[in-house]
Design a protein around this motif. Structure first.
Motif, PDB file in Angstrom:
ATOM      1  N   ALA A 151      57.689  54.480  15.925  1.00 34.61           N
ATOM      2  CA  ALA A 151      59.091  54.766  15.612  1.00 34.61           C
ATOM      3  C   ALA A 151      59.252  56.031  14.783  1.00 34.61           C
ATOM      4  N   ASP A 152      58.126  56.644  14.357  1.00 38.07           N
ATOM      5  CA  ASP A 152      58.271  57.888  13.594  1.00 38.07           C
ATOM      6  C   ASP A 152      58.059  59.119  14.481  1.00 38.07           C
ATOM      7  N   THR A 153      58.064  58.908  15.780  1.00 40.69           N
ATOM      8  CA  THR A 153      57.917  60.023  16.722  1.00 40.69           C
ATOM      9  C   THR A 153      59.023  61.061  16.504  1.00 40.69           C
ATOM     10  N   GLN A 154      58.607  62.321  16.409  1.00 39.80           N
ATOM     11  CA  GLN A 154      59.578  63.410  16.249  1.00 39.80           C
ATOM     12  C   GLN A 154      60.146  63.739  17.617  1.00 39.80           C
ATOM     13  N   LEU A 155      61.437  63.893  17.679  1.00 40.99           N
ATOM     14  CA  LEU A 155      62.050  64.267  18.954  1.00 40.99           C
ATOM     15  C   LEU A 155      62.459  65.732  18.889  1.00 40.99           C
ATOM     16  N   ASP A 156      62.248  66.423  19.993  1.00 43.20           N
ATOM     17  CA  ASP A 156      62.532  67.843  20.040  1.00 43.20           C
ATOM     18  C   ASP A 156      63.491  68.126  21.192  1.00 43.20           C
ATOM     19  N   PRO A 157      64.640  68.737  20.985  1.00 41.57           N
ATOM     20  CA  PRO A 157      65.139  69.236  19.701  1.00 41.57           C
ATOM     21  C   PRO A 157      65.653  68.087  18.831  1.00 41.57           C
ATOM     22  N   PRO A 158      65.691  68.298  17.496  1.00 44.14           N
ATOM     23  CA  PRO A 158      66.268  67.269  16.643  1.00 44.14           C
ATOM     24  C   PRO A 158      67.780  67.162  16.870  1.00 44.14           C
ATOM     25  N   LEU A 159      68.261  65.953  17.067  1.00 44.95           N
ATOM     26  CA  LEU A 159      69.692  65.705  17.342  1.00 44.95           C
ATOM     27  C   LEU A 159      70.086  64.396  16.670  1.00 44.95           C
ATOM     28  N   PRO A 160      71.376  64.141  16.494  1.00 39.71           N
ATOM     29  CA  PRO A 160      71.782  62.850  15.935  1.00 39.71           C
ATOM     30  C   PRO A 160      71.312  61.689  16.827  1.00 39.71           C
ATOM     31  N   GLU A 161      71.002  60.585  16.170  1.00 39.74           N
ATOM     32  CA  GLU A 161      70.461  59.438  16.911  1.00 39.74           C
ATOM     33  C   GLU A 161      71.283  58.173  16.642  1.00 39.74           C
ATOM     34  N   VAL A 162      71.380  57.346  17.656  1.00 36.29           N
ATOM     35  CA  VAL A 162      72.023  56.037  17.511  1.00 36.29           C
ATOM     36  C   VAL A 162      71.085  55.020  18.144  1.00 36.29           C
ATOM     37  N   ALA A 163      70.781  53.943  17.416  1.00 34.70           N
ATOM     38  CA  ALA A 163      69.851  52.932  17.929  1.00 34.70           C
ATOM     39  C   ALA A 163      70.611  51.729  18.484  1.00 34.70           C
ATOM     40  N   PHE A 164      70.019  51.086  19.467  1.00 33.22           N
ATOM     41  CA  PHE A 164      70.601  49.898  20.099  1.00 33.22           C
ATOM     42  C   PHE A 164      69.641  48.733  19.923  1.00 33.22           C
ATOM     43  N   LEU A 165      70.170  47.639  19.415  1.00 34.87           N
ATOM     44  CA  LEU A 165      69.358  46.490  19.053  1.00 34.87           C
ATOM     45  C   LEU A 165      70.012  45.194  19.497  1.00 34.87           C
ATOM     46  N   GLY A 166      69.217  44.233  19.889  1.00 33.74           N
ATOM     47  CA  GLY A 166      69.795  42.928  20.211  1.00 33.74           C
ATOM     48  C   GLY A 166      68.738  41.988  20.777  1.00 33.74           C
ATOM     49  N   ARG A 167      69.082  40.727  20.787  1.00 35.81           N
ATOM     50  CA  ARG A 167      68.222  39.704  21.392  1.00 35.81           C
ATOM     51  C   ARG A 167      67.962  40.027  22.854  1.00 35.81           C
ATOM     52  N   HIS A 211      60.919  51.161  10.834  1.00 40.44           N
ATOM     53  CA  HIS A 211      60.731  52.617  10.850  1.00 40.44           C
ATOM     54  C   HIS A 211      61.819  53.330  11.646  1.00 40.44           C
ATOM     55  N   THR A 212      62.362  52.664  12.640  1.00 41.18           N
ATOM     56  CA  THR A 212      63.489  53.258  13.369  1.00 41.18           C
ATOM     57  C   THR A 212      64.691  53.379  12.444  1.00 41.18           C
ATOM     58  N   LEU A 213      64.933  52.321  11.653  1.00 49.28           N
ATOM     59  CA  LEU A 213      66.091  52.343  10.749  1.00 49.28           C
ATOM     60  C   LEU A 213      65.936  53.398   9.660  1.00 49.28           C
ATOM     61  N   ARG A 214      64.693  53.838   9.438  1.00 47.78           N
ATOM     62  CA  ARG A 214      64.460  54.850   8.397  1.00 47.78           C
ATOM     63  C   ARG A 214      64.411  56.273   8.936  1.00 47.78           C
ATOM     64  N   ARG A 215      64.640  56.438  10.224  1.00 41.98           N
ATOM     65  CA  ARG A 215      64.599  57.801  10.779  1.00 41.98           C
ATOM     66  C   ARG A 215      65.701  58.655  10.153  1.00 41.98           C
ATOM     67  N   ASP A 216      65.329  59.896   9.807  1.00 42.08           N
ATOM     68  CA  ASP A 216      66.259  60.794   9.115  1.00 42.08           C
ATOM     69  C   ASP A 216      67.562  61.016   9.865  1.00 42.08           C
ATOM     70  N   ARG A 217      67.460  61.155  11.167  1.00 45.87           N
ATOM     71  CA  ARG A 217      68.646  61.532  11.935  1.00 45.87           C
ATOM     72  C   ARG A 217      69.395  60.342  12.500  1.00 45.87           C
ATOM     73  N   LEU A 218      68.963  59.146  12.139  1.00 46.68           N
ATOM     74  CA  LEU A 218      69.662  57.956  12.657  1.00 46.68           C
ATOM     75  C   LEU A 218      71.023  57.819  11.971  1.00 46.68           C
ATOM     76  N   ARG A 219      72.087  57.915  12.755  1.00 53.04           N
ATOM     77  CA  ARG A 219      73.442  57.854  12.197  1.00 53.04           C
ATOM     78  C   ARG A 219      73.967  56.431  12.137  1.00 53.04           C
ATOM     79  N   GLY A 220      73.373  55.556  12.921  1.00 51.26           N
ATOM     80  CA  GLY A 220      73.857  54.185  12.884  1.00 51.26           C
ATOM     81  C   GLY A 220      73.241  53.360  13.997  1.00 51.26           C
ATOM     82  N   VAL A 221      73.627  52.094  13.995  1.00 51.87           N
ATOM     83  CA  VAL A 221      73.028  51.130  14.909  1.00 51.87           C
ATOM     84  C   VAL A 221      74.132  50.407  15.671  1.00 51.87           C
TER      85      VAL A 221
END
Ligand code: GDP
Length: 207
Positions: free
Chosen positions: A13-29, A110-120
């Motif tokens: 989950a700490d993989t750097q993405l190139d180019p760096p851009l805002p991120e939104v994560a999707f989570l669920g059962r 670690h996903t929730l701690r990503r610098d560019r993660l704007r929300g879930v």
């Protein structure tokens, strides 16, 4: 014309993405309807509708043009042309072993701690009460202090009256304000525009 695309599947989950851009994560059962909702949001079948629940153990990353989420004539455009959707594996699958559960917890943390993660975007089946796994996730989300949008899935499975009742009940159970809870249906398209607007709000940092 930019199209949404699959970037890759990353076990870390700490993989750097190139180019760096805002991120939104999707989570669920697992089986909550995450792949279906992702496909409805991006207007394409980029996420696989799962045949085997609990199978994916990595972070699937999609590059999504902002134009897909925000109408071109929108008054407040976003500062980037694209964003990343981070699709986390579905949780709560009974036959997953201890080691896999621990790996999943690490991936989420670690996903929730990503610098560019704007929300879930946290998906919950509108018909069901929170499972113990959902409650664990609620604690993890609260602990990391990320913005949360609750997408209540499969709204079409209830009558409109029952839908409204469940929306209120879940809002209360989640302790989230009205604008952070969206009833959706990948089948009818209900709530997809509202969810897109809420996601744009996360990326703008306005939520
Ligand atoms: P995932 O495991 O969370 O990715 O869930 P899927 O998107 O694979 O969906 C699980 C099952 O729920 C599939 O049989 C879908 O067809 C069904 N499903 C997903 N979204 C909806 C919806 O909005 N309405 C209805 N009626 N069924 C849905």
């Amino acid at each position: 014309m930019l199209r949404p695309s699959f970037i890759g599947s990353f076990p870390r989950a700490d993989t750097q993405l190139d180019p760096p851009l805002p991120e939104v994560a999707f989570l669920g059962r697992s089986n909550v309807g995450k792949s279906s909702l992702l496909n409805a949001l991006v207007g394409r079948r980029i996420a696989k509708i799962s045949g085997t629940p609990g199978k994916t153990r990595a972070l699937n990353v999609f590059l999504v043009p902002v134009a897909q989420i925000v109408a071109a004539q929108h008054a407040a455009p976003l500062p980037h042309a694209s964003m990343y959707f981070l699709d986390l594996p579905g949780y709560g699958y009974a036959r997953v072993g201890k080691a896999q559960r621990a790996a999943f917890r690490g991936l989420v943390k670690h996903t929730l701690r990503r610098d560019r993660l704007r929300g879930v975007v946290w998906l919950l089946d509108i018909r069901h009460p929170l499972s113990p796994d959902d409650q664990t996730m609620q604690d993890a989300l609260a602990e990391e202090g990320k913005q949360v949008l609750a997408a209540l899935t499969k709204g079409d499975k209830l009558s409109s009256g029952k839908r409204g009742t469940r929306e209120c009940e879940l809002r209360e159970e989640l302790g989230l304000p009205e604008e952070q809870v969206v009833v959706t249906s990948a089948k009818t398209g209900e709530g997809i525009v509202d969810l897109k607007e809420a996601i744009a709000g996360l990326v703008r940092g306005a939520a």
